[in-house]
Motif scaffolding. Structure first.
Motif, PDB file in Angstrom:
ATOM      1  N   HIS A 305       0.890  -1.101  -0.010  1.00 25.21           N
ATOM      2  CA  HIS A 305      -0.037  -0.108   0.180  1.00 25.21           C
ATOM      3  C   HIS A 305       0.840   1.310  -0.118  1.00 25.21           C
ATOM      4  O   HIS A 305       2.030   1.271   0.629  1.00 25.21           O
ATOM      5  CB  HIS A 305      -0.841   0.014   1.248  1.00 25.21           C
ATOM      6  N   GLY A 337       3.899   2.141  -4.039  1.00 30.06           N
ATOM      7  CA  GLY A 337       2.853   1.419  -3.506  1.00 30.06           C
ATOM      8  C   GLY A 337       3.510   0.194  -2.442  1.00 30.06           C
ATOM      9  O   GLY A 337       2.753  -0.436  -1.992  1.00 30.06           O
ATOM     10  N   LEU A 368      -7.526   1.751   5.945  1.00 29.78           N
ATOM     11  CA  LEU A 368      -7.057   2.136   4.665  1.00 29.78           C
ATOM     12  C   LEU A 368      -8.192   2.684   3.673  1.00 29.78           C
ATOM     13  O   LEU A 368      -9.421   1.785   3.378  1.00 29.78           O
ATOM     14  CB  LEU A 368      -6.291   0.932   3.963  1.00 29.78           C
TER      15      LEU A 368
END
Length: 368
Positions: A305, A337, A368
């Motif tokens: 992420h 990412g 998230l």
């Protein structure tokens, strides 16, 4: 005062959190002063004058550190960067100015290459692999060097350590080649469990050993370099030249002595519990722990992420749920990412069970 609004928000969020997993709770100046004052009535502060230019309590810390590392003497420095430079410069006086070190070593990555810019030293990369070099690699290295520097553990590669046989092979090679070994042991205190040896055994064949007073011991600042008496005598000359012969240093030294009493005995327990925490974190979808299992009480934790989203989720979890799992995240590799944070399992993490870590991480990912 914190430098940015994000740092200020993180400071407040971690302070108000009821539970912390990685690292410790940040303090205000008032709290830090109260902790320091609390040491005044303890066994560490005899009724003696404050130190002047390295005597008194400074010598107490130097002698105690030297004994813990199995060396005849040690010298205290206000910073680790200065300690590293002084140690390598002292070796340069007797052996030469070329230092073999890993490209990820602390002087290369986090000291603005001060050993080259200020001290006139030159470094030779020992290996391109993200781990400690092997004796076989060094035996065929075609570029000569004068001093072998080993960072134990190698922080930027994931707090990696060799095994005992690998370290012995490196010592053997350096001895055959007539090269002194300098240990960058900023985090050496917690390395003994993985190596399966005592600190004096780990350090016995190193000509000099640098250790930090705050990275694992929780002191305010400072570092020490231990070695033979003649080496330390020469080392103190360079300490003076680099501006490290301070008038008084008793607050930092006192906190370091407290760290030796309080934190040093706890480190093996932190190392053991880090394996429990790491295994629980690794169960998350797409997660990776490096190394697995951890070699010390610190390790890398990777998630697929963006760092910005992970930072925001962490702050919200601390603010809304009173749980702070991680510090800051970053995306250090070429893949956008894919983010990494460094996890430090210490006193605040001791009460976390594997199930509690798993549940809190699920709550974190849900934000998230």
């Amino acid at each position: 005062m914190n430098d940015t609004p994000v740092q200020d928000r993180r400071f407040r969020a971690r302070r108000q959190a009821g539970r912390l997993l990685s690292g410790g709770r940040p303090q205000t100046v008032r709290e830090a002063l109260a902790d320091l004052a609390g040491l005044a009535d303890g066994p560490l502060t005899p009724d003696e004058p404050v130190d002047m230019y390295g005597n008194g309590i400074v010598r107490t810390l130097e002698r105690r550190t030297a004994e813990l590392l199995g060396k005849p003497d040690a010298a205290y420095f206000p910073t680790g960067t200065m300690a590293q430079q002084a140690a390598l410069k002292t070796w340069a006086d007797t052996h030469g100015p070329v230092v073999g070190m890993h490209p990820l070593a602390h002087p290369e990555r986090h000291e603005r290459r001060a050993h080259q810019v200020l001290s006139g030293l030159r470094s030779v990369p020992l290996t391109g692999a993200p781990r400690l070099p092997t004796a076989a690699e060094l035996a065929v290295l075609d570029e000569p060097y004068d001093v072998l520097m080993l960072e134990l553990p190698l922080r930027d590669a994931g707090f990696l350590l060799p095994d005992w046989a690998e370290l012995e092979a490196l010592y053997d090679l350096a001895e055959r080649q007539g090269r002194p070994v300098h240990l960058d042991g900023a985090r050496l205190w917690e390395s003994a469990p993985h190596l399966g040896r005592t600190l004096p055994e780990v350090c016995a064949r190193a000509g000099s050993v640098y250790v930090s007073c705050y990275k694992s011991l929780g002191g305010h600042s400072g570092a020490l370099v231990a070695g033979e008496e003649e080496f330390v005598r020469r080392l103190r000359v360079w300490r003076h030249r680099y501006g490290g012969n301070l008038w008084q240093q008793w607050p930092a030294v006192l906190s370091a002595l407290a760290g030796l009493d309080r934190e040093l005995p706890r480190l093996p327990g932190y190392v053991a519990h880090a394996k429990v925490v790491a295994a629980a974190l690794a169960e998350a979808p797409g997660a990776r722990v490096h190394p697995a299992p951890p070699h010390t009480h610190q390790f890398q934790f990777w998630l697929p992420h963006p760092a910005e989203l992970l930072d925001e989720a962490g702050l919200r979890q601390a603010e809304e749920q009173g749980v702070a799992l991680f510090g800051g995240w970053r995306e250090p590799g070429p893949q956008p990412g894919l983010s990494m944070t460094e996890v430090t399992v210490a006193a605040d993490a001791a009460g976390w069970s594997a199930k509690e870590v798993t549940a809190a991480l699920q709550d974190f990912l849900a934000l998230l």
